[in-house]
Design a protein around this motif. Structure first.
Motif, PDB file in Angstrom:
ATOM      1  N   LEU A 146     101.753 -27.916  75.450  1.00 39.15           N
ATOM      2  CA  LEU A 146     102.498 -28.572  76.521  1.00 39.15           C
ATOM      3  C   LEU A 146     101.468 -29.248  77.430  1.00 39.15           C
ATOM      4  O   LEU A 146     100.535 -28.597  77.908  1.00 39.15           O
ATOM      5  N   VAL A 147     101.637 -30.543  77.656  1.00 36.29           N
ATOM      6  CA  VAL A 147     100.673 -31.299  78.467  1.00 36.29           C
ATOM      7  C   VAL A 147     101.400 -31.953  79.637  1.00 36.29           C
ATOM      8  O   VAL A 147     102.142 -32.922  79.448  1.00 36.29           O
ATOM      9  N   PRO A 148     101.234 -31.441  80.843  1.00 35.60           N
ATOM     10  CA  PRO A 148     101.872 -32.065  82.015  1.00 35.60           C
ATOM     11  C   PRO A 148     101.178 -33.368  82.379  1.00 35.60           C
ATOM     12  O   PRO A 148      99.953 -33.487  82.265  1.00 35.60           O
ATOM     13  N   VAL A 149     101.953 -34.360  82.804  1.00 35.85           N
ATOM     14  CA  VAL A 149     101.362 -35.590  83.333  1.00 35.85           C
ATOM     15  C   VAL A 149     100.497 -35.214  84.531  1.00 35.85           C
ATOM     16  O   VAL A 149     100.975 -34.567  85.467  1.00 35.85           O
ATOM     17  N   PRO A 150      99.227 -35.597  84.516  1.00 34.39           N
ATOM     18  CA  PRO A 150      98.330 -35.130  85.585  1.00 34.39           C
ATOM     19  C   PRO A 150      98.461 -35.931  86.871  1.00 34.39           C
ATOM     20  O   PRO A 150      98.832 -37.113  86.867  1.00 34.39           O
ATOM     21  N   LEU A 151      98.157 -35.270  87.970  1.00 37.75           N
ATOM     22  CA  LEU A 151      97.947 -35.937  89.247  1.00 37.75           C
ATOM     23  C   LEU A 151      96.449 -36.160  89.436  1.00 37.75           C
ATOM     24  O   LEU A 151      95.625 -35.434  88.863  1.00 37.75           O
ATOM     25  N   HIS A 152      96.105 -37.144  90.238  1.00 38.43           N
ATOM     26  CA  HIS A 152      94.700 -37.281  90.617  1.00 38.43           C
ATOM     27  C   HIS A 152      94.341 -36.080  91.501  1.00 38.43           C
ATOM     28  O   HIS A 152      95.183 -35.600  92.281  1.00 38.43           O
ATOM     29  N   PRO A 153      93.113 -35.555  91.375  1.00 34.78           N
ATOM     30  CA  PRO A 153      92.729 -34.376  92.182  1.00 34.78           C
ATOM     31  C   PRO A 153      92.992 -34.535  93.672  1.00 34.78           C
ATOM     32  O   PRO A 153      93.392 -33.570  94.340  1.00 34.78           O
ATOM     33  N   LYS A 154      92.787 -35.750  94.209  1.00 38.11           N
ATOM     34  CA  LYS A 154      93.039 -35.960  95.641  1.00 38.11           C
ATOM     35  C   LYS A 154      94.522 -35.799  95.955  1.00 38.11           C
ATOM     36  O   LYS A 154      94.896 -35.154  96.942  1.00 38.11           O
ATOM     37  N   ARG A 155      95.381 -36.375  95.096  1.00 40.86           N
ATOM     38  CA  ARG A 155      96.823 -36.265  95.313  1.00 40.86           C
ATOM     39  C   ARG A 155      97.280 -34.811  95.146  1.00 40.86           C
ATOM     40  O   ARG A 155      98.137 -34.330  95.901  1.00 40.86           O
ATOM     41  N   GLN A 156      96.730 -34.124  94.158  1.00 41.73           N
ATOM     42  CA  GLN A 156      97.124 -32.736  93.941  1.00 41.73           C
ATOM     43  C   GLN A 156      96.690 -31.857  95.108  1.00 41.73           C
ATOM     44  O   GLN A 156      97.417 -30.933  95.502  1.00 41.73           O
ATOM     45  N   LYS A 157      95.527 -32.134  95.675  1.00 38.45           N
ATOM     46  CA  LYS A 157      95.071 -31.364  96.830  1.00 38.45           C
ATOM     47  C   LYS A 157      96.005 -31.574  98.010  1.00 38.45           C
ATOM     48  O   LYS A 157      96.333 -30.630  98.743  1.00 38.45           O
ATOM     49  N   GLN A 158      96.482 -32.800  98.197  1.00 37.68           N
ATOM     50  CA  GLN A 158      97.402 -33.091  99.296  1.00 37.68           C
ATOM     51  C   GLN A 158      98.727 -32.362  99.112  1.00 37.68           C
ATOM     52  O   GLN A 158      99.277 -31.800 100.067  1.00 37.68           O
ATOM     53  N   ARG A 159      99.258 -32.372  97.887  1.00 40.34           N
ATOM     54  CA  ARG A 159     100.550 -31.739  97.621  1.00 40.34           C
ATOM     55  C   ARG A 159     100.414 -30.231  97.488  1.00 40.34           C
ATOM     56  O   ARG A 159     101.333 -29.488  97.828  1.00 40.34           O
ATOM     57  N   GLY A 160      99.285 -29.798  96.959  1.00 35.23           N
ATOM     58  CA  GLY A 160      99.058 -28.365  96.768  1.00 35.23           C
ATOM     59  C   GLY A 160      99.342 -27.887  95.360  1.00 35.23           C
ATOM     60  O   GLY A 160      98.986 -26.758  95.002  1.00 35.23           O
ATOM     61  N   TYR A 161      99.928 -28.729  94.535  1.00 32.98           N
ATOM     62  CA  TYR A 161     100.261 -28.377  93.153  1.00 32.98           C
ATOM     63  C   TYR A 161     100.681 -29.641  92.413  1.00 32.98           C
ATOM     64  O   TYR A 161     100.971 -30.677  93.030  1.00 32.98           O
ATOM     65  N   ASN A 162     100.692 -29.539  91.089  1.00 32.74           N
ATOM     66  CA  ASN A 162     101.199 -30.622  90.246  1.00 32.74           C
ATOM     67  C   ASN A 162     102.603 -30.240  89.803  1.00 32.74           C
ATOM     68  O   ASN A 162     102.788 -29.251  89.092  1.00 32.74           O
ATOM     69  N   GLN A 163     103.614 -31.009  90.192  1.00 35.51           N
ATOM     70  CA  GLN A 163     104.995 -30.656  89.895  1.00 35.51           C
ATOM     71  C   GLN A 163     105.265 -30.588  88.391  1.00 35.51           C
ATOM     72  O   GLN A 163     106.035 -29.740  87.923  1.00 35.51           O
ATOM     73  N   SER A 164     104.611 -31.449  87.617  1.00 36.37           N
ATOM     74  CA  SER A 164     104.818 -31.437  86.165  1.00 36.37           C
ATOM     75  C   SER A 164     104.222 -30.174  85.534  1.00 36.37           C
ATOM     76  O   SER A 164     104.770 -29.640  84.565  1.00 36.37           O
ATOM     77  N   LEU A 165     103.118 -29.696  86.097  1.00 42.35           N
ATOM     78  CA  LEU A 165     102.527 -28.449  85.622  1.00 42.35           C
ATOM     79  C   LEU A 165     103.444 -27.268  85.909  1.00 42.35           C
ATOM     80  O   LEU A 165     103.586 -26.357  85.079  1.00 42.35           O
ATOM     81  N   GLU A 166     104.092 -27.253  87.073  1.00 43.47           N
ATOM     82  CA  GLU A 166     105.017 -26.162  87.396  1.00 43.47           C
ATOM     83  C   GLU A 166     106.190 -26.141  86.408  1.00 43.47           C
ATOM     84  O   GLU A 166     106.626 -25.078  85.969  1.00 43.47           O
ATOM     85  N   ILE A 167     106.696 -27.322  86.053  1.00 47.38           N
ATOM     86  CA  ILE A 167     107.771 -27.411  85.052  1.00 47.38           C
ATOM     87  C   ILE A 167     107.265 -26.868  83.714  1.00 47.38           C
ATOM     88  O   ILE A 167     107.948 -26.090  83.042  1.00 47.38           O
ATOM     89  N   ALA A 168     106.048 -27.279  83.337  1.00 47.48           N
ATOM     90  CA  ALA A 168     105.464 -26.824  82.070  1.00 47.48           C
ATOM     91  C   ALA A 168     105.306 -25.304  82.034  1.00 47.48           C
ATOM     92  O   ALA A 168     105.523 -24.677  80.989  1.00 47.48           O
ATOM     93  N   LYS A 169     104.951 -24.708  83.157  1.00 48.99           N
ATOM     94  CA  LYS A 169     104.790 -23.248  83.205  1.00 48.99           C
ATOM     95  C   LYS A 169     106.111 -22.552  82.892  1.00 48.99           C
ATOM     96  O   LYS A 169     106.141 -21.540  82.185  1.00 48.99           O
ATOM     97  N   GLY A 170     107.210 -23.067  83.451  1.00 48.65           N
ATOM     98  CA  GLY A 170     108.514 -22.474  83.164  1.00 48.65           C
ATOM     99  C   GLY A 170     108.893 -22.613  81.701  1.00 48.65           C
ATOM    100  O   GLY A 170     109.407 -21.669  81.091  1.00 48.65           O
ATOM    101  N   ILE A 171     108.641 -23.789  81.127  1.00 44.77           N
ATOM    102  CA  ILE A 171     108.938 -24.006  79.713  1.00 44.77           C
ATOM    103  C   ILE A 171     108.076 -23.095  78.850  1.00 44.77           C
ATOM    104  O   ILE A 171     108.552 -22.486  77.886  1.00 44.77           O
ATOM    105  N   SER A 172     106.802 -22.992  79.192  1.00 44.62           N
ATOM    106  CA  SER A 172     105.883 -22.138  78.427  1.00 44.62           C
ATOM    107  C   SER A 172     106.326 -20.681  78.449  1.00 44.62           C
ATOM    108  O   SER A 172     106.223 -19.973  77.436  1.00 44.62           O
ATOM    109  N   ASN A 173     106.828 -20.224  79.586  1.00 42.43           N
ATOM    110  CA  ASN A 173     107.269 -18.841  79.696  1.00 42.43           C
ATOM    111  C   ASN A 173     108.408 -18.524  78.730  1.00 42.43           C
ATOM    112  O   ASN A 173     108.507 -17.406  78.227  1.00 42.43           O
ATOM    113  N   GLN A 174     109.262 -19.515  78.480  1.00 43.00           N
ATOM    114  CA  GLN A 174     110.394 -19.296  77.586  1.00 43.00           C
ATOM    115  C   GLN A 174     110.072 -19.574  76.124  1.00 43.00           C
ATOM    116  O   GLN A 174     110.655 -18.963  75.231  1.00 43.00           O
TER     117      GLN A 174
END
Length: 229
Positions: free
Chosen positions: A116-144
């Motif tokens: 599973l490969v989440p669409v990445p955020l640029h590190p600066k954008r991810q630092k501002q948001r605090g997380y990558n939303q696509s990665l959080e979705i991927a984590k839920g899918i991976s768990n199942q």
């Protein structure tokens, strides 16, 4: 004592459904059962040659494209995505990822996925948001599904501006050459499931897919939570 404190907090700060803002009961999480039952699911995972696959046909080679639900302005999925991206709530991404993971885990094409490969955020954008939303979705899918996540190989090398108010042409220009693969051997001969939150023009998905497909023998499928197509 801990339960008393939790009940006290819930009394004054109740958990609300992110869709309808009604108070959630103890058995509900993030979205009330009524709103869950009304989510406009596409069921594209059960439909070969679905509308989204037709939309991407000829743009890059792919195995399968699926999306959880239709994204309608003012609708439930728009509210979920807004909560995920702009209200500092990564948990809703994990939750909705798990929901779709339950739906797709026994679908035949999923059994062939290597990463599973989440669409990445640029590190600066991810630092501002605090997380990558696509990665959080991927984590839920991976768990199942049990499929591992690779969030390190595909990277966003350029911090492009937000595309929220961009025209279709501007979106295409905005993602030119902003993604890269830091190790083409990682995806060599692998089937990758690229994960994003919402598809609009598909420019971001296409840019990512073309980079992944530079790896020899790589195959790609696409999964998003919402689509306007």
């Amino acid at each position: 004592m801990r339960n008393i404190f939790r009940n006290f907090l819930t009394l004054f700060f109740p958990h609300l459904c992110v869709v309808c803002n009604c108070r959630l009961n103890e058995s509900e999480k993030h979205i009330c059962l009524n709103c869950l039952s009304l989510l406009p699911k596409t069921n594209y995972h059960n439909q070969p040659n679905n509308r989204l696959e037709d939309f991407f046909a000829g743009r890059f080679p792919f195995e399968h494209i699926t999306v959880f639900a239709y994204f309608v302005k003012g609708g439930s999925i728009q509210r979920v995505i807004h909560e995920l991206k702009y209200r500092n709530n990564p948990d809703i991404g994990y939750f909705i990822g798990e929901l779709y993971g339950i739906d797709i885990k026994d679908i035949s094409f999923i059994s062939d996925i290597d990463y599973l490969v989440p669409v990445p955020l640029h590190p600066k954008r991810q630092k501002q948001r605090g997380y990558n939303q696509s990665l959080e979705i991927a984590k839920g899918i991976s768990n199942q599904t049990g499929i591992p996540i690779d969030s390190a190989t595909l990277i966003r090398a350029i911090n492009n501006p937000s595309q929220t108010k961009s025209s279709r042409f501007e979106r295409w220009k905005n993602v030119e050459d902003i993604f890269t693969i830091n190790n083409t051997d990682t995806f060599k001969g692998k089937h990758v499931l690229l994960i994003d939150d919402v598809i609009t023009t598909g420019s971001t998905i296409e840019a990512c897919a073309k980079e992944i497909l530079k790896s020899e023998g790589a195959k790609i499928s696409i999964l998003t939570i919402g689509c306007a197509t």
